[in-house]
Design an enzyme around this catalytic site. Structure first.
Site, PDB file in Angstrom:
ATOM      1  N   HIS A 161       4.291   5.676  11.803  1.00 17.02           N
ATOM      2  CA  HIS A 161       3.873   5.507  10.404  1.00 17.02           C
ATOM      3  C   HIS A 161       2.964   6.691  10.087  1.00 17.02           C
ATOM      4  O   HIS A 161       1.746   6.564   9.984  1.00 17.02           O
ATOM      5  CB  HIS A 161       3.148   4.170  10.237  1.00 17.02           C
ATOM      6  CG  HIS A 161       2.932   3.736   8.820  1.00 17.02           C
ATOM      7  ND1 HIS A 161       3.062   4.594   7.744  1.00 17.02           N
ATOM      8  CD2 HIS A 161       2.574   2.535   8.305  1.00 17.02           C
ATOM      9  CE1 HIS A 161       2.809   3.920   6.627  1.00 17.02           C
ATOM     10  NE2 HIS A 161       2.504   2.669   6.947  1.00 17.02           N
ATOM     11  N   LYS A 170      25.566  -3.439   0.217  1.00 16.80           N
ATOM     12  CA  LYS A 170      27.042  -3.369   0.170  1.00 16.80           C
ATOM     13  C   LYS A 170      27.570  -2.558   1.344  1.00 16.80           C
ATOM     14  O   LYS A 170      28.753  -2.260   1.418  1.00 16.80           O
ATOM     15  CB  LYS A 170      27.484  -2.689  -1.133  1.00 16.80           C
ATOM     16  CG  LYS A 170      27.007  -3.366  -2.388  1.00 16.80           C
ATOM     17  CD  LYS A 170      27.437  -2.522  -3.597  1.00 16.80           C
ATOM     18  CE  LYS A 170      26.567  -2.809  -4.797  1.00 16.80           C
ATOM     19  NZ  LYS A 170      26.624  -1.721  -5.775  1.00 16.80           N
ATOM     20  N   ARG A 189      10.909   3.991   3.855  1.00 10.06           N
ATOM     21  CA  ARG A 189      10.535   3.030   4.911  1.00 10.06           C
ATOM     22  C   ARG A 189      11.788   2.275   5.319  1.00 10.06           C
ATOM     23  O   ARG A 189      12.596   1.896   4.453  1.00 10.06           O
ATOM     24  CB  ARG A 189       9.477   2.039   4.402  1.00 10.06           C
ATOM     25  CG  ARG A 189       9.238   0.911   5.388  1.00 10.06           C
ATOM     26  CD  ARG A 189       8.068   0.050   5.023  1.00 10.06           C
ATOM     27  NE  ARG A 189       6.813   0.767   5.228  1.00 10.06           N
ATOM     28  CZ  ARG A 189       5.625   0.185   5.141  1.00 10.06           C
ATOM     29  NH1 ARG A 189       5.526  -1.097   4.853  1.00 10.06           N
ATOM     30  NH2 ARG A 189       4.509   0.888   5.347  1.00 10.06           N
ATOM     31  N   ARG A 199       0.801  -1.227   0.000  1.00  9.64           N
ATOM     32  CA  ARG A 199       0.000   0.000   0.000  1.00  9.64           C
ATOM     33  C   ARG A 199       0.832   1.274   0.000  1.00  9.64           C
ATOM     34  O   ARG A 199       0.612   2.174  -0.803  1.00  9.64           O
ATOM     35  CB  ARG A 199      -0.888   0.086   1.259  1.00  9.64           C
ATOM     36  CG  ARG A 199      -2.260  -0.432   1.109  1.00  9.64           C
ATOM     37  CD  ARG A 199      -2.657  -1.030   2.422  1.00  9.64           C
ATOM     38  NE  ARG A 199      -1.705  -2.076   2.736  1.00  9.64           N
ATOM     39  CZ  ARG A 199      -1.807  -3.317   2.285  1.00  9.64           C
ATOM     40  NH1 ARG A 199      -2.835  -3.667   1.606  1.00  9.64           N
ATOM     41  NH2 ARG A 199      -0.871  -4.220   2.542  1.00  9.64           N
ATOM     42  N   THR A 200       1.737   1.377   0.965  1.00  7.20           N
ATOM     43  CA  THR A 200       2.393   2.668   1.173  1.00  7.20           C
ATOM     44  C   THR A 200       3.219   3.039  -0.057  1.00  7.20           C
ATOM     45  O   THR A 200       3.094   4.143  -0.584  1.00  7.20           O
ATOM     46  CB  THR A 200       3.266   2.632   2.445  1.00  7.20           C
ATOM     47  OG1 THR A 200       2.476   2.084   3.496  1.00  7.20           O
ATOM     48  CG2 THR A 200       3.740   4.012   2.830  1.00  7.20           C
TER      49      THR A 200
HETATM   50  N1   CP Z   1      -0.599  -0.092   5.775  1.00 14.24           N
HETATM   51  C1   CP Z   1       0.630  -0.328   5.300  1.00 14.24           C
HETATM   52  O1   CP Z   1       1.609   0.296   5.716  1.00 14.24           O
HETATM   53  O2   CP Z   1       0.686  -1.294   4.342  1.00 14.24           O
HETATM   54  P1   CP Z   1       2.001  -1.738   3.551  1.00 14.24           P
HETATM   55  O3   CP Z   1       2.921  -2.396   4.554  1.00 14.24           O
HETATM   56  O4   CP Z   1       1.511  -2.673   2.479  1.00 14.24           O
HETATM   57  O5   CP Z   1       2.637  -0.505   3.002  1.00 14.24           O
END
Ligand code: CP
Length: 314
Positions: free
Chosen positions: A129, A80, A101, A51-52
């Site tokens: 998040h 590396k 992320r 999603r993100t």
């Molecule tokens: N909700 C969410 O962060 O989903 P993903 O891990 O698929 O990005």
């Protein structure tokens, strides 16, 4: 230049403007279709995501911009030994904005410190998040018409769940919210969060059984028990199916209660709940694209009204 590390980086008033913009994008997508022409978004994902990452990419493409990036640390020079600080200096030469992320708490913050482009924390370990929280808040505001004056149940992994930690932090700024934390004792919400709530005089309760609180909830935020955060498989297997929301458990809930989930789901919501109009977790995904579009525009300081009036003069 501005980054987004934590939902609290924006004031409540700034969030209102961001959500107004997201709702305008939802209504008039064509108006924004060229807003980011000539701009590039880099997605640097050291941890898996569907999603993100894809909603960031979809958001930038819908704004007329372009995207580049990596979806796996193993396919980047991190494998590396390159540091996050060096990587972001390099990415700053390639893109105008970066969503990152990382499994390590604080890594996007380290990147922001060395970056010459805006960095968005797209999830750092069990910490925060923020764009999921923006998604959750926009969904609640759009579907309930308000933020505040409700009882919210948060259910599942409240110990490691960064979406839960971010959402609680963000909601405490709104009036009259009562939190119900629903988890097994091993996955209860961390003490620093309950201490913060006590300090601020915000009411909360901790329960183990979902059934006991269902009739009281205006919102139910379900979460997955996250295998990747456990130190041993035995504990994960024991706890993974602790909660399964099904039709029978939905029966005593209010008619206008909403069920949210950051997704991915595993077993914690039975698929038979998906057709219930109160289940809004797939609508939530769509709101995630609108809010990320609004965020990209805001961090790049692109004002569509100014752009339109300049085009009008040309
Ligand atoms: N909700 C969410 O962060 O989903 P993903 O891990 O698929 O990005």
């Amino acid at each position: 230049m501005r980054h987004l590390m934590n939902p609290l980086d924006f004031t409540v008033e700034e969030l209102d403007s961001l959500f107004d913009l997201a709702n305008d994008i939802e209504k008039y997508p064509a108006k924004y279709a060229h807003a980011c022409e000539g701009k590039k978004l880099a997605t640097c994902f050291y941890e898996p995501s569907t999603r993100t990452r894809l909603s960031f990419e979809s958001a930038m493409l819908s704004l007329g911009g372009q995207v580049l990036g990596f979806s796996d640390a193993g396919s980047s020079s991190a494998s590396k030994g390159e540091s996050v600080s060096d990587t972001i200096r390099v990415i700053s030469c390639f893109a105008d904005i970066c969503a990152m992320r990382h499994p390590k708490e604080g890594a996007p913050m380290v990147a922001a410190d060395k970056s010459s482009i805006p960095v968005i924390n797209a999830g750092d370990g069990g910490h925060q998040h923020p764009t999921q929280t923006l998604t959750d808040l926009l969904t609640i505001r759009s579907m309930k018409g308000r933020l505040g004056h409700f009882t919210i149940g948060l259910c599942g992994d409240l110990k490691f769940g960064r979406t839960v930690h971010s959402l609680i932090n963000a909601l405490v700024r709104y009036p009259d919210i009562h939190f119900v934390f629903i988890s097994p004792p091993e996955l209860k919400v961390p003490d620093y969060i309950t201490d913060m709530l006590t300090e601020k005089g915000i009411s909360y309760e901790e329960v183990i059984r979902l059934e006991t609180c269902m009739p009281d909830l205006d919102l139910l935020y379900m979460t997955r028990v996250q295998r990747e955060r456990f130190f041993n498989e035995e504990d994960y297997v024991r706890l993974k199916d602790f909660y399964i929301l099904n039709k029978a458990k939905m029966a005593p809930a209010k008619k206008d209660m909403l069920v949210l989930h950051p997704l991915p789901r595993v077993n914690e919501i039975s698929v038979e709940v998906d057709d219930d109009p109160r289940a809004v977790y797939f609508k939530q995904v769509q709101y995630g694209v609108y809010v990320r579009m609004a965020l990209i525009l805001t961090l790049l300081d692109i004002d569509i009204e100014t752009m339109e009036s300049q085009h009008g003069k040309e």
